[in-house]
Design a protein around this motif. Structure first.
Motif, short mmCIF file in Angstrom:
data_model
loop_
_atom_site.label_atom_id
_atom_site.label_comp_id
_atom_site.label_asym_id
_atom_site.label_seq_id
_atom_site.Cartn_x
_atom_site.Cartn_y
_atom_site.Cartn_z
N PRO A 127 -10.87 -3.30 -3.03
CA PRO A 127 -10.05 -4.48 -3.32
C PRO A 127 -8.58 -4.18 -3.61
N PRO A 128 -8.24 -3.11 -4.38
CA PRO A 128 -6.82 -2.84 -4.60
C PRO A 128 -6.07 -2.50 -3.31
N VAL A 129 -6.72 -1.78 -2.40
CA VAL A 129 -6.10 -1.46 -1.12
C VAL A 129 -5.84 -2.74 -0.34
N ALA A 130 -6.83 -3.62 -0.31
CA ALA A 130 -6.69 -4.89 0.41
C ALA A 130 -5.58 -5.74 -0.19
N ALA A 131 -5.51 -5.79 -1.53
CA ALA A 131 -4.49 -6.61 -2.20
C ALA A 131 -3.09 -6.12 -1.87
N ILE A 132 -2.91 -4.82 -1.83
CA ILE A 132 -1.58 -4.27 -1.54
C ILE A 132 -1.21 -4.50 -0.08
N ARG A 133 -2.17 -4.35 0.81
CA ARG A 133 -1.89 -4.62 2.22
C ARG A 133 -1.52 -6.08 2.45
N ILE A 134 -2.20 -6.97 1.77
CA ILE A 134 -1.88 -8.40 1.91
C ILE A 134 -0.46 -8.67 1.40
N ALA A 135 -0.11 -8.05 0.27
CA ALA A 135 1.23 -8.24 -0.29
C ALA A 135 2.30 -7.73 0.68
N VAL A 136 2.05 -6.59 1.30
CA VAL A 136 3.01 -6.03 2.26
C VAL A 136 3.10 -6.91 3.49
N ARG A 137 1.97 -7.37 3.98
CA ARG A 137 1.98 -8.24 5.17
C ARG A 137 2.79 -9.50 4.90
N ARG A 138 2.62 -10.06 3.73
CA ARG A 138 3.37 -11.28 3.38
C ARG A 138 4.88 -11.02 3.38
N ALA A 139 5.27 -9.85 2.85
CA ALA A 139 6.69 -9.53 2.79
C ALA A 139 7.27 -9.28 4.19
N LEU A 140 6.52 -8.59 5.03
CA LEU A 140 7.04 -8.22 6.34
C LEU A 140 7.09 -9.38 7.31
N THR A 141 6.16 -10.31 7.20
CA THR A 141 6.14 -11.42 8.15
C THR A 141 7.35 -12.34 7.96
N ALA A 142 8.01 -12.27 6.82
CA ALA A 142 9.18 -13.12 6.58
C ALA A 142 10.47 -12.50 7.09
N LEU A 143 10.40 -11.29 7.64
CA LEU A 143 11.60 -10.59 8.09
C LEU A 143 11.93 -10.91 9.54
N PRO A 144 13.20 -10.79 9.92
CA PRO A 144 13.55 -10.92 11.35
C PRO A 144 12.92 -9.78 12.14
N ALA A 145 12.83 -9.96 13.43
CA ALA A 145 12.06 -9.03 14.26
C ALA A 145 12.73 -7.67 14.43
N ASP A 146 14.05 -7.61 14.38
CA ASP A 146 14.75 -6.37 14.71
C ASP A 146 14.74 -5.37 13.57
N GLY A 147 14.67 -4.08 13.94
CA GLY A 147 14.85 -3.00 12.99
C GLY A 147 13.59 -2.59 12.27
N PRO A 148 13.50 -1.30 11.91
CA PRO A 148 12.36 -0.83 11.13
C PRO A 148 12.49 -1.24 9.67
N VAL A 149 11.43 -1.07 8.92
CA VAL A 149 11.51 -1.19 7.47
C VAL A 149 11.39 0.22 6.89
N LEU A 150 12.06 0.46 5.80
CA LEU A 150 12.02 1.76 5.14
C LEU A 150 11.44 1.60 3.75
N VAL A 151 10.46 2.44 3.42
CA VAL A 151 9.86 2.44 2.09
C VAL A 151 10.53 3.52 1.25
N ALA A 152 10.98 3.14 0.07
CA ALA A 152 11.50 4.12 -0.88
C ALA A 152 10.31 4.69 -1.64
N CYS A 153 10.08 5.99 -1.52
CA CYS A 153 8.87 6.59 -2.08
C CYS A 153 9.20 7.85 -2.87
N SER A 154 8.87 7.84 -4.15
CA SER A 154 9.07 9.01 -5.00
C SER A 154 7.87 9.94 -4.97
N GLY A 155 6.73 9.42 -4.51
CA GLY A 155 5.48 10.16 -4.60
C GLY A 155 4.62 9.69 -5.74
N GLY A 156 5.16 8.78 -6.58
CA GLY A 156 4.35 8.18 -7.65
C GLY A 156 3.35 7.20 -7.09
#
Length: 351
Positions: free
Chosen positions: A6-35
C-alpha cells in the motif's frame, strides 16, 4: 503476482497526480539525497513517468559537509542509472561563505544547484520529497517564530523557483510510509545525521516536540497541522489576489484626497500623479492593506529578504496612525513619506 505494498501504491498515485498536471515537454528531475523520502519519490517517479510517456531524471547534491558525502552522492547516482532514470547528475556545491546559518546556507546552495540542473536539461519540473511530517514541522516552526499566515500556510504543493516549477507530490504521505515503501522495494535509505542534530531547530521539533504532541494529542495531529496549512494557504492566496488587484487597478481621481472614498470597497490604490492614495489604503481591510504595502515596497526596490514586518508596520502607520511623522526608511536606502494624501517614494522611483 505479489500484491503491491500500500505505501508503494500511495506514493505512485501521488506522483502520477503531480505529473499529469504538467505540460508535455521536458523531463522531470527528482531531487534525491538518498534518504527515505526522496528515494521513495525517485523510485515511484522512475516507475510512473515512462508510463505517462515522460522522461524522468535525478539530481543529487553533495554539500561536502560530512565525511564520505561524495561517495554517497555517487552511490545515489549509480542507483538512479540502474533504476532507468535519465539524465542523472551528482552535483557538488560549496556551502561555506553563504549568508545565514549552516542550515540556510546549505538549503540555498542545494536549491541553486537544482535550479541550474533543471535549466540545463530544460526540465518541466523539479520534484522534492517533502512529506506530511515535514509540513507539520514547518507549521510548528512558523508558530514558534510568529511568522503569521504566510508561514502557517506551510509548503505549497507547487511553486515557481526562479522560473522552474517545484513540485512536492508527497505532502499527503507520511514519513513512515516512505520508509515502508523503501523496505517493500528492497531499497536501503541513508539516514542523514543532521536530521537528528539538536543544533538544528527542525531536528529538535522532529525528535523532541512532535513525539510529545503525538503522545498528548494522538496521531491525528499530523493531519490536523497539514490541514491547517492547506486552509491558511487558501485564505492567504485569496488575500494576495485582492492586494494584487488593488495595485493593478488604474489610478482614480477620487483616491487623491484624505477623506473617505465612497462606493464601498476601494480597489484602486494608486494615485493620479504617482504613489499610493492614503484614503484608498485606509479603506482596505488590514490584511489586504499590509499586503499592498509589502508588494509596493518590493516594487520600489526593497529587497524581499530584508523587508520585514517592522518595515511594513511603519508604512502602515503613515496611513492609520498619522501624526506628522517623518519618512519611513526601507531596505536599500529607500524612503517613503506621506505628502498631500499620498504615500510617495522620496528621491524618485516607481509610483
Amino acid at each position: 503476482m505479489a500484491a503491491l505494498a500500500p505505501p508503494v501504491a500511495a506514493i505512485r498515485i501521488a506522483v502520477r497526480r503531480a505529473l499529469t498536471a504538467l505540460p508535455a515537454d521536458g523531463p522531470v528531475l527528482v531531487a534525491c539525497s538518498g534518504g527515505a523520502d526522496s528515494l521513495a519519490l525517485a523510485a515511484a517517479t522512475a516507475f510512473v513517468a515512462p508510463r505517462l510517456g515522460r522522461r524522468a531524471g535525478l539530481v543529487t547534491v553533495d554539500h561536502g559537509l560530512q565525511e564520505g558525502s561524495a561517495g554517497r552522492a555517487e552511490a545515489v547516482a549509480r542507483w538512479a542509472v540502474e533504476a532507468g532514470l535519465d539524465p542523472v547528475e551528482a552535483v557538488p556545491v560549496t556551502v561555506a561563505g553563504r549568508p545565514g546559518g549552516p542550515e540556510a546556507a546549505a538549503r540555498e546552495a542545494r536549491y541553486q544547484a537544482l535550479v541550474d540542473a533543471a535549466r540545463r536539461h530544460r526540465a518541466a519540473a523539479l520534484l522534492v520529497g517533502h512529506t506530511r511530517d515535514d509540513q507539520a514541522e514547518t507549521v510548528l516552526l512558523a508558530l514558534a517564530r510568529g511568522a503569521g499566515p504566510r508561514g502557517l500556510a506551510g509548503m505549497p504543493e507547487r511553486r515557481e523557483l526562479d522560473g522552474v516549477p517545484l513540485l512536492r507530490p508527497l505532502l499527503d504521505v507520511t514519513r513512515a510510509d516512505t520508509r515502508k515503501a523503501c523496505a517493500a522495494l528492497g531499497l536501503t535509505p541513508w539516514d542523514d545525521p543532521h536530521n537528528a542534530d539538536p543544533s538544528y531547530a527542525r531536528a529538535r521539533v522532529r525528535t523532541d516536540v512532535l513525539p510529545v504532541l503525538l503522545r498528548a494529542l494522538g496521531p491525528g495531529v499530523l493531519d490536523n497541522l497539514a490541514r491547517t496549512a492547506r486552509l491558511v494557504a487558501a485564505d492567504t492566496a485569496a488575500l494576495d489576489d485582492l492586494a494584487t488587484a488593488a495595485l493593478a487597478a488604474p489610478p482614480l481621481e477620487a483616491s487623491l484626497g484624505d477623506g473617505p472614498v465612497g462606493g464601498g470597497v476601494v480597489v484602486a490604490v494608486r494615485a493620479v500623479g504617482g504613489g499610493l492614495s492614503v484614503a484608498a489604503l485606509a479603506a482596505l481591510p488590514t490584511a489586504v492593506r499590509t499586503r499592498v504595502l509589502h508588494a509596493w515596497a518590493r516594487e520600489l526596490g526593497a529587497s524581499p529578504a530584508a523587508l520585514s514586518h517592522r518595515h511594513v508596520a511603519a508604512l502602515e502607520a503613515l496611513v492609520t496612525d498619522w501624526h506628522g511623522q517623518g519618512a519611513t526608511h526601507l531596505p536599500g536606502g529607500l524612503r517613503v513619506a506621506r505628502r498631500a494624501g499620498r504615500l510617495l517614494p522620496l528621491g524618485g522611483g516607481p509610483g
